[in-house]
Design an enzyme around this catalytic site. Structure first.
Site, PDB file in Angstrom:
ATOM      1  N   GLY A 149     -81.144  79.247  16.030  1.00 57.97           N
ATOM      2  CA  GLY A 149     -81.482  80.664  16.162  1.00 57.97           C
ATOM      3  C   GLY A 149     -80.409  81.459  16.882  1.00 57.97           C
ATOM      4  O   GLY A 149     -80.679  82.532  17.423  1.00 57.97           O
ATOM      5  N   LEU A 150     -79.172  80.940  16.923  1.00 52.91           N
ATOM      6  CA  LEU A 150     -78.088  81.648  17.628  1.00 52.91           C
ATOM      7  C   LEU A 150     -77.062  82.184  16.634  1.00 52.91           C
ATOM      8  O   LEU A 150     -75.907  82.395  16.958  1.00 52.91           O
ATOM      9  CB  LEU A 150     -77.443  80.713  18.666  1.00 52.91           C
ATOM     10  CG  LEU A 150     -78.440  80.169  19.706  1.00 52.91           C
ATOM     11  CD1 LEU A 150     -77.761  79.182  20.647  1.00 52.91           C
ATOM     12  CD2 LEU A 150     -79.082  81.307  20.504  1.00 52.91           C
ATOM     13  N   SER A 151     -77.509  82.372  15.388  1.00 45.19           N
ATOM     14  CA  SER A 151     -76.699  83.025  14.354  1.00 45.19           C
ATOM     15  C   SER A 151     -75.476  82.245  13.915  1.00 45.19           C
ATOM     16  O   SER A 151     -74.387  82.804  13.793  1.00 45.19           O
ATOM     17  CB  SER A 151     -76.251  84.411  14.818  1.00 45.19           C
ATOM     18  OG  SER A 151     -77.339  85.237  14.841  1.00 45.19           O
ATOM     19  N   GLU A 179     -86.221  92.742  18.704  1.00 40.55           N
ATOM     20  CA  GLU A 179     -86.371  91.755  17.634  1.00 40.55           C
ATOM     21  C   GLU A 179     -87.081  92.382  16.434  1.00 40.55           C
ATOM     22  O   GLU A 179     -88.107  93.061  16.612  1.00 40.55           O
ATOM     23  CB  GLU A 179     -87.194  90.583  18.187  1.00 40.55           C
ATOM     24  CG  GLU A 179     -86.641  89.224  17.917  1.00 40.55           C
ATOM     25  CD  GLU A 179     -85.266  88.970  18.538  1.00 40.55           C
ATOM     26  OE1 GLU A 179     -84.249  89.204  17.851  1.00 40.55           O
ATOM     27  OE2 GLU A 179     -85.225  88.537  19.698  1.00 40.55           O
ATOM     28  N   SER A 225     -75.043  81.153  10.974  1.00 35.39           N
ATOM     29  CA  SER A 225     -74.624  81.614   9.643  1.00 35.39           C
ATOM     30  C   SER A 225     -73.832  82.922   9.751  1.00 35.39           C
ATOM     31  O   SER A 225     -72.806  83.075   9.089  1.00 35.39           O
ATOM     32  CB  SER A 225     -75.815  81.744   8.679  1.00 35.39           C
ATOM     33  OG  SER A 225     -76.715  82.724   9.116  1.00 35.39           O
ATOM     34  N   ASP A 236     -76.941  90.533  13.763  1.00 35.21           N
ATOM     35  CA  ASP A 236     -76.184  89.315  14.081  1.00 35.21           C
ATOM     36  C   ASP A 236     -74.704  89.497  13.774  1.00 35.21           C
ATOM     37  O   ASP A 236     -73.827  89.142  14.570  1.00 35.21           O
ATOM     38  CB  ASP A 236     -76.718  88.121  13.270  1.00 35.21           C
ATOM     39  CG  ASP A 236     -78.202  87.892  13.501  1.00 35.21           C
ATOM     40  OD1 ASP A 236     -78.747  88.485  14.458  1.00 35.21           O
ATOM     41  OD2 ASP A 236     -78.817  87.144  12.721  1.00 35.21           O
ATOM     42  N   THR A 274     -86.237  94.797  14.674  1.00 34.40           N
ATOM     43  CA  THR A 274     -86.140  96.257  14.643  1.00 34.40           C
ATOM     44  C   THR A 274     -84.927  96.686  13.806  1.00 34.40           C
ATOM     45  O   THR A 274     -84.725  97.872  13.597  1.00 34.40           O
ATOM     46  CB  THR A 274     -85.934  96.806  16.069  1.00 34.40           C
ATOM     47  OG1 THR A 274     -84.853  96.075  16.658  1.00 34.40           O
ATOM     48  CG2 THR A 274     -87.175  96.639  16.931  1.00 34.40           C
TER      49      THR A 274
HETATM   50  C1  GLA Z   1     -82.448  87.296  12.352  1.00 35.89           C
HETATM   51  C2  GLA Z   1     -81.789  88.344  11.441  1.00 35.89           C
HETATM   52  C3  GLA Z   1     -81.525  89.622  12.212  1.00 35.89           C
HETATM   53  C4  GLA Z   1     -82.781  90.108  12.935  1.00 35.89           C
HETATM   54  C5  GLA Z   1     -83.413  88.966  13.733  1.00 35.89           C
HETATM   55  C6  GLA Z   1     -84.728  89.341  14.352  1.00 35.89           C
HETATM   56  O1  GLA Z   1     -81.569  86.884  13.353  1.00 35.89           O
HETATM   57  O2  GLA Z   1     -80.585  87.865  10.911  1.00 35.89           O
HETATM   58  O3  GLA Z   1     -81.038  90.605  11.330  1.00 35.89           O
HETATM   59  O4  GLA Z   1     -83.688  90.686  12.044  1.00 35.89           O
HETATM   60  O5  GLA Z   1     -83.621  87.814  12.918  1.00 35.89           O
HETATM   61  O6  GLA Z   1     -84.545  90.301  15.331  1.00 35.89           O
END
Ligand code: GLA
Length: 366
Positions: free
Chosen positions: A112-114, A33, A116, A160, A35
């Site tokens: 928080g599951l992306s 996370e 977007s 993501d 990184t």
């Molecule tokens: C979000 C960002 C990613 C990453 C995470 C944390 O999901 O879009 O690029 O930085 O946070 O690991």
């Protein structure tokens, strides 16, 4: 590790598809996370939850959806992602063919599951399909990462979008965000991915995401801009305050990603106790050093472990969103149910749970 995908010399338009359906998955990050904007390691998996667009070529892009709040062309709304993707692909030479159609989703928005990144990748896949415009998967992911910055000003990393594009069924993606080399790591089939949403809705826009990134970069600049993967504990000790804590998290997190990937890659039954410890260390580092967890995420992690999860930690950009737990597949649904019931019993709303499988990345649905 597999090498980075070959760069396509020049995007070429060879025709035009009249209509198509595309699918792009959300992602869960197993570990690694914050990184991904300092050349570190990440280990996400694409989910069997995602976004589908059924669309036809059109002279301008018009998309409808019940999955995202408000119409797509509203100022400040989800249409910003759509136009940003269109602009980024245009900059790469895509012919300006629009898409008209409908966006549907079984991926929770703001968990928080992306959602977007999945939207960006789905839109990009649709736009490329109708214009017969070909990009290497990582080129498409990079265009979508730039679109995120263009749309909402979030300086996110590549994780993501890369997971949504490169995911493979049954595997996690070990990605070196510095070289963009990657390898698929098979997940033990007996383990299920359990995601539990804290109900604290999050958007990276407006969160302290950019501030954390600045603090990390400040810390790294004080260490001559070196890659965190080259730093020793003694280097980190030289830094004080928030920049020091941010760097300490990233240095330790890169090590944990490599260890988790190596345990998962071992033949036979994985060393579950070690996986549990590495996830626990990762969560604690995000709580204490990167300071992105919330009381709700901390509680969900403890409840999942009490309910018998093999490993649990917060996942994604923090400040709300979801936790990921690894659990024996048999019994995973029951475990998720117990965690949600106890979470609600303690007065928290939300707490939707999803027992998922790692899945393939974005593609046209034939
Ligand atoms: C979000 C960002 C990613 C990453 C995470 C944390 O999901 O879009 O690029 O930085 O946070 O690991």
């Amino acid at each position: 590790m597999c090498g980075r995908g070959r760069r396509v010399p020049l995007p070429r338009i060879v025709g035009r598809r009249s209509d198509t359906s595309v699918w792009a998955p959300g992602r869960v990050n197993l570990i690694g996370e914050f990184t991904d904007y300092s050349g570190g390691l990440v280990l996400p998996a694409a989910l069997d939850l995602g976004i589908r667009i059924d669309c036809a070529a059109s002279n301008r892009t018009v998309l409808t959806s019940e999955a995202f709040p408000g119409p797509s062309d509203e100022a400040g709304g989800w249409g910003r992602y759509v136009s940003a993707v269109e602009a980024e692909l245009g900059a790469l030479g895509r012919e300006p063919v629009g898409i008209a159609g409908h966006v549907s989703s079984n991926l929770p928005v703001g968990a928080g599951l992306s959602s977007s990144a999945a939207l960006e990748v789905a839109v990009a896949t649709g736009l490329c399909a109708v214009a017969d415009f070909r990009l290497e998967p990582l080129e498409l992911a990079l265009a979508c990462q730039r679109a995120e910055l263009r749309a909402v000003g979030v300086p996110c990393g590549i994780m993501d979008q890369a997971a949504s594009v490169l995911g493979r069924e049954g595997c996690a993606l070990l990605l070196d965000t510095g070289s963009l080399a990657y390898e698929q790591v098979a997940l033990p089939p007996e383990l299920a991915l359990v995601l539990i949403d804290s109900g604290v809705s999050r958007r990276l826009e407006g969160s302290a995401y950019a501030e954390r990134r600045r603090e990390l970069e400040q810390g790294l600049a004080a260490l001559d801009g070196r890659n965190p993967r080259e730093l020793t504990a003694a280097d980190v000790e030289r830094l004080a305050g928030a920049p020091g804590r941010r760097v300490r998290h990233v240095v330790s997190e890169n090590r944990r990603v490599a260890e988790v990937a190596s345990i998962l890659g071992e033949p036979g039954r994985p060393r579950l106790a070690e996986l549990g410890e590495l996830f626990a260390e990762g969560h604690e580092s995000l709580r204490r050093d990167f300071e992105v967890t919330t009381a709700e995420l901390d509680l969900l992690v403890s409840l999942a472990l009490e309910a018998g999860a093999v490993a649990a930690r917060m996942t994604g950009g923090g400040f709300g969103g979801s936790i990921v737990a690894l659990a024996e597949r048999e019994g995973a649904e029951a475990l998720a149910g117990r965690v949600v019931a106890e979470y609600r019993h303690r007065g928290h709303a939300g707490g939707g749970a999803y027992v998922c499988r790692a899945s393939d990345g974005a593609h046209e649905v034939r």
